[in-house]
Design a protein around this motif. Sequence first.
Motif, mmCIF file in Angstrom:
data_model
loop_
_atom_site.group_PDB
_atom_site.id
_atom_site.type_symbol
_atom_site.label_atom_id
_atom_site.label_comp_id
_atom_site.label_asym_id
_atom_site.label_seq_id
_atom_site.Cartn_x
_atom_site.Cartn_y
_atom_site.Cartn_z
ATOM 1 N N GLY A 136 6.255 30.772 15.578
ATOM 2 C CA GLY A 136 5.626 29.461 15.509
ATOM 3 C C GLY A 136 4.224 29.453 16.065
ATOM 4 O O GLY A 136 3.504 30.461 16.051
ATOM 5 N N THR A 137 3.825 28.281 16.573
ATOM 6 C CA THR A 137 2.504 28.108 17.165
ATOM 7 C C THR A 137 2.658 27.327 18.463
ATOM 8 O O THR A 137 3.695 26.712 18.714
ATOM 9 C CB THR A 137 1.549 27.358 16.230
ATOM 10 O OG1 THR A 137 2.083 26.041 15.968
ATOM 11 C CG2 THR A 137 1.355 28.114 14.919
ATOM 12 N N THR A 200 2.472 22.310 24.280
ATOM 13 C CA THR A 200 3.275 21.872 23.138
ATOM 14 C C THR A 200 3.649 23.090 22.305
ATOM 15 O O THR A 200 2.781 23.891 21.958
ATOM 16 C CB THR A 200 2.503 20.868 22.266
ATOM 17 O OG1 THR A 200 2.175 19.723 23.061
ATOM 18 C CG2 THR A 200 3.358 20.430 21.081
ATOM 19 N N ASN A 202 5.481 24.476 18.769
ATOM 20 C CA ASN A 202 5.951 24.179 17.418
ATOM 21 C C ASN A 202 6.691 25.426 16.929
ATOM 22 O O ASN A 202 6.073 26.407 16.524
ATOM 23 C CB ASN A 202 4.783 23.843 16.498
ATOM 24 C CG ASN A 202 4.001 22.644 16.987
ATOM 25 O OD1 ASN A 202 4.519 21.538 17.035
ATOM 26 N ND2 ASN A 202 2.749 22.860 17.377
ATOM 27 N N GLU A 219 13.498 24.043 12.793
ATOM 28 C CA GLU A 219 12.102 23.730 13.058
ATOM 29 C C GLU A 219 12.057 22.580 14.062
ATOM 30 O O GLU A 219 12.653 21.524 13.828
ATOM 31 C CB GLU A 219 11.378 23.328 11.774
ATOM 32 C CG GLU A 219 11.293 24.433 10.743
ATOM 33 C CD GLU A 219 10.551 24.013 9.496
ATOM 34 O OE1 GLU A 219 11.218 23.513 8.565
ATOM 35 O OE2 GLU A 219 9.308 24.138 9.463
ATOM 36 N N THR A 221 9.637 20.704 17.531
ATOM 37 C CA THR A 221 8.458 20.625 18.394
ATOM 38 C C THR A 221 8.914 20.266 19.801
ATOM 39 O O THR A 221 9.693 19.327 19.990
ATOM 40 C CB THR A 221 7.464 19.574 17.885
ATOM 41 O OG1 THR A 221 6.987 19.971 16.600
ATOM 42 C CG2 THR A 221 6.282 19.435 18.851
#
Length: 635
Positions: A136-137, A200, A202, A219, A221
């Motif tokens: 992810g990021t 944060t 993701n 998926e 966050t």
Amino acid sequence: MKQFWCLWVGGEQIPTLFYRLYAQQEYNADYIKRKNNMNPVIYRVRRRAFCTSISAAALALASGAVSAEPVNLELSYTCPFPLIGNQQVITNISSEMPATVESGAPTGAFAIDVVSTVPENAKIGLGLAGAVSIEGTASSDVVVELPSVDRFITVQLDIPSTVIPSGGGAFNVPASGVQEPLVFGETDEGSGVVRVEGLTLNMITRTFSGEIASDPVGEFTSVCTLDPGQDNALHTFGIIPPPDPYDPADIHLSTDNVDFGTVQAGLSEEMTIVITNDGQSPLSIDRLSLDGSSAFEMSTDCSVLAPGESCTVFITYYPSDDGIQTAVLTVASNDPDSAVLDIAIAGRSLLSGPEIVVPDEVDFGVVEIGTSVTRKIAVSNDGIESLSISEIWVTGGDAGAFVSSHMCSVVAPGATCFVSAMFAPHSDGHFSSALNIAYDRAENPAVVSLQGSGIVTDPPFIAFDVQGASTIAASGRTMALSGSIEPRLDLATGIFGGDLRIDNSQLRVPVSRLFRSVEATAKVEFEQTRESSGMLANGVLTLKASMHIKVPKVTVAFFGFPVMIGGGEACRTIDPVTISMQSPEGESFSPLRGGIITGEYYLPPLENCGALTSLLNKTMAGYGNTIQLGLTPIL
């Protein structure tokens, strides 16, 4: 030239760049991260190279630094994860940062390397959805406190695909990213402090097949909060006025290679290379030479570039022969650190006919036995005539584990068709075969290697201990309840079902009609008539149970001894009792934490209870009965 140090910070990336003039040698920085009893991890950073590894961020202090010094910081964040709620993520930060930087000098782009430790509970939660890897990021907020105005920075990172290890214990997740250049002005001169703030994540998790895992784990966050009571100051540094030495020219090329791809003979293609002067003095382009195949030609007006100026070199490709053609463009300048630079140039000339392009290999990854994974294999035509496909088939010792299907027939120039290949392993181990594609004008077919592995996995299983109570409205009496349920939970659909087993219990019932001021003890048994079923969605569990309630014995105490006065083996409700329960408002149910469910139900009349049948129905049967059960996972 520029020297880079990589800095990693709690849950996000912020690199540091140490800018030095006239640096001629590579700088190697070795530093060791140690946490608790983990083995030390060695990181090496080289000039013009970026670091890799998770979620953190910090600012790079970079330009005109006199010296670098080690900095270390450990931060903890509280991050919400699906199914399991808030979890503590520990991030260790270690770097070499300059004690002082010069105002007015850009730091240049720089990178950051971070490793964060994810707790065991998070791994269990991900495993419930069959996740075997995470990627992810991430983004993190960093504040640079300055004498003038504080600087707020959000740093972005890419989290590469990381295998979630089997077995117990926490695991580490890496990430990497690049921070844009920073410049401190004269008003910033003095003392600065780098502080790491919010984070944060993701995240994407994948199963053995490479597909995204089922919701809510697939998926999500996670907005993490820095735990209170921590000193989040990563580094204190000084910002000093710049010296006044000569600053040379600094050449920058837009690319270090030019690839024209495939070009039909008789046509031409043009590509450009941009030369920029990133220094503070004029850049003299002393020589531009093109050596190699005569199929390439160069034109340019580059000569002398003032600071910040650019010029363009035009490369034209005139393919003539069939095959790959190459050349090298050499750029010589007065940049003291990069006096001579070479740019590789390549192209492929095609005289006529079709040209089939397929991947060398398709890897299906690890697939659970009893399931299958399908991949689309592209068959492209990079030629100048149509490609006619005559046959596609699978060969090899493991061909039985792979199946192909397609609609490919004639592929026009520049077009693509797709072959569907399915891998269905029938046993543990590695499988290997080949997809053969026969086409016109070719003696041998094009071959794509097919690889995959089979594995046996057990689905996640969680049993729940059940504790609670039920209040009978007719008598106002309450009986304690205990038992267990071993559900089947489909995380993709939320379907929840299993056998709800309620242990035998007792209920005090008044029998004043027969014996004044005497209470009897009714033994109560629960006989399930069908499997309980329900749904888990958005943290709310609904469950419907069906059972007969039986009263095999009713006793009173005479002189300390129980005497049976009613009930019997056939004494039970005329119809099954249907009890519908769900999580009460404000409560949340999780497979890893459990939760509370409540409901209200109707208790049908009892029969075959002997002389006490009528009395038992008056004290037990009827509407308005309540139940509350607490489900606690047995991990």
